[in-house]
Write a protein that holds these residues in place. Structure first.
Motif: not given
Length: 538
Positions: A71, A143, A145, A150, A414, A417, A439, A447, A450-451, A454
């Motif tokens: 990250i 957080f 993440w 995940n 956010y 997640i 984003d 990042g 990944q978002h 997820y």
């Protein structure tokens, strides 16, 4: 100790290579902790002083390198508009705090190893680890993440059973196989057989093959109930940093309308626009007066062409109070207080407006963690891009309903997640998940990937389509199996249309939530009991 630290680094590298967005690398998670466990075992059995301290720093090293490598984009986003030393300071929250909590888990594991059988120690290790992951979803510095479960978002064919367990089931799966492999390798290395080698090998094979096989069968056998709805997602590609000049909110709205119309069909039911897509100069939009804004009139005029059309959009909004109704409302003079929101709105051709205020606020950007205790940091918080009192929020999610009765889950950035939080939308009647995000703050880093990945987990857990509109990220559609059906390119203005299937059935996970957490709580209580029972005996 040098060799032990190299083993800890090896674990960090394996875990990093296993992490999204590297495709199909997830199985490396099954061996990622083995080198670290070997290093810890060598310390436990070796002739060292202050063993607990050494184990703490070994595990901290693994966590720190793994988190930072995975990250790094957190610092990348902050350093673009903050002094480097300030960006580094704030980045220590995800870079340093999570590894610190990980190290504490291994420190407790060491205490268990001294006082209980290794099996009880393993139960404690897994239980406290799941507890750490839950803490990172719950407190002011949330957080989640890097929740282990995940990690399978880039190989979703193997975790279709998340519709039963959620991501914490993946965490337990990863840890179970790591611990079995550690026992097998350690016994081979030390030429001992505390546990039957053949039984260990069989247990590892069963633990690997059975869940994966069940998942692949479910993946191939799953069919969606046909209940179509036409949805458009828009990616306007507005530069969040204003490097090429900030555009007026009216111009931004023109871009959204133009892109929407480019792909719209007469039967389009939802137009999905990204986070903060609708705004106004100054504080944003007064929710009570929104119908009087030109933006509202332009959206209504646009919807004239679409009989069942709805615009679901992110919006910068606020409410006005006559007294400080909330801790985030600021005195605006003349006896009025304004409460700002990162919100979503549903606009249709009825007189009704539906608003949702983002609940899961980003620490340090949208809320000041532990606000009363850290009030001295408010000037820094304001400089970071948030408001000194933070944004207002609502405690529970709310579903947007179209005039035709379709329920949409307005998930803002956010929030996607949080598995259990998104499941609350579904329990309240949402038939698909609408993610609005921006984003672009992170740049062209992992990042944004990944978002997106997820979001596949939320589709599987709830068996709902995901429609995702990102300002300068990746927009697209994900079906109920977790397949990305369509997606846009990075840094490209675009719009996509897709016929999705609405779903009203509830999965086991949607109905029951994170039951794995309760099992972890039982395991943690058992471990604490074993620690204190053995202490009394001593």
């Amino acid at each position: 100790m040098r060799q032990n630290y190299l083993l800890a680094l090896l674990s960090a590298v394996i875990l990093w290579l296993a992490w999204p967005p590297i495709p199909y690398s997830s199985p490396l998670l099954f061996v990622g902790f083995v080198p670290l466990l070997i290093a810890i075992e060598k310390v436990i059995r070796g002739n060292y002083t202050r063993k607990g301290k050494k184990i703490f720093w070994l595990s901290f090293l693994t966590g720190f390198v793994w988190n930072t490598a995975s990250i790094y984009w957190v610092y990348n986003a902050m350093s673009a508009y903050l002094p480097s030393y300030v960006a580094m300071l704030i980045s220590l929250i995800p870079f340093g705090l999570a590894p610190l909590l990980m190290a504490l888990v291994f420190r407790v594991y060491y205490q268990l190893r001294k006082k209980t059988a290794i099996g009880y120690s393993f139960i404690g290790l897994v239980s406290f680890w799941v507890g750490y992951e839950f803490l990172h979803q719950w407190w002011d510095l949330a957080f989640p993440w890097m929740t282990l479960g995940n990690g399978f978002s880039n190989f979703h064919q193997l975790i279709q059973w998340y519709s039963v367990t959620g991501v914490f089931g993946g965490t337990v799966w990863i840890w179970g196989i790591n611990l079995l492999l550690f026992l097998l390798i350690w016994q081979k290395r030390e030429k001992i057989e505390a546990y039957n080698t053949k039984k260990l090998a069989i247990a590892i094979t069963v633990a690997l093959v059975v869940p994966a096989t069940i998942s692949v069968i479910k993946y191939n056998a799953y069919t969606e109930h046909i209940n179509p709805s036409e949805v458009v997602v828009v990616q306007p590609n507005i530069d969040p940093y204003g490097k090429f000049g900030f555009i007026h909110p009216a111009e931004q709205l023109s871009t959204l309308l133009e892109l929407s119309e480019r792909v719209a069909k007469p039967n389009t039911e939802f137009f999905l626009w990204p986070e903060t897509a609708i705004s106004a100069e100054g504080w944003g939009i007064d929710e009570e007066q929104f119908r009087s804004y030109p933006a509202y009139e332009r959206v209504i005029h646009f919807l004239d062409k679409y009989k069942n059309g709805n615009v679901l959009s992110g919006i910068e909004s606020y409410q006005i109070y006559n007294y400080p109704k909330t801790t985030t409302a600021r005195d605006f003079g003349n006896g009025t207080f304004r409460d700002p929101f990162n919100a979503a709105v549903l606009i249709d051709q009825s007189s009704k407006l539906q608003f949702y205020h983002k609940s899961k606020l980003v620490p340090g950007v949208e809320q000041l963690p532990f606000g009363e205790s850290l009030s001295f940091m408010k000037p820094l918080f304001a400089h970071f891009g948030g408001s000194t009192g933070g944004y207002g929020s609502q405690e529970e999610p709310s579903v947007f309903y179209s005039q035709s009765g379709i329920g949409a889950a307005p998930v803002i950035c956010y929030e996607s997640i949080w598995g259990d939080y998104v499941a609350k939308y579904i329990r309240e009647g949402a038939q698909f998940i609408a993610i609005v995000t921006n984003d672009g703050w992170w740049g062209n880093t992992s990042g944004k990937d990944q978002h997106l990945l997820y979001a596949k987990l939320r589709a599987i857990e709830n068996r709902r389509w995901v429609a995702r509109s990102a300002n300068t990220g990746i927009s697209g559609f994900i079906n109920q199996r977790g397949d990305i059906v369509q997606k846009t390119s990075w840094w490209t203005p675009d719009a996509l249309t897709q016929e999705i299937n609405l779903n009203e059935e509830l999965t086991f996970y949607t109905r029951n939530g994170d039951l794995v957490l309760y099992l972890a709580l039982v395991g943690s209580l058992l471990s604490v009991f074993m620690l204190f029972r053995n202490r009394r005996r001593v």
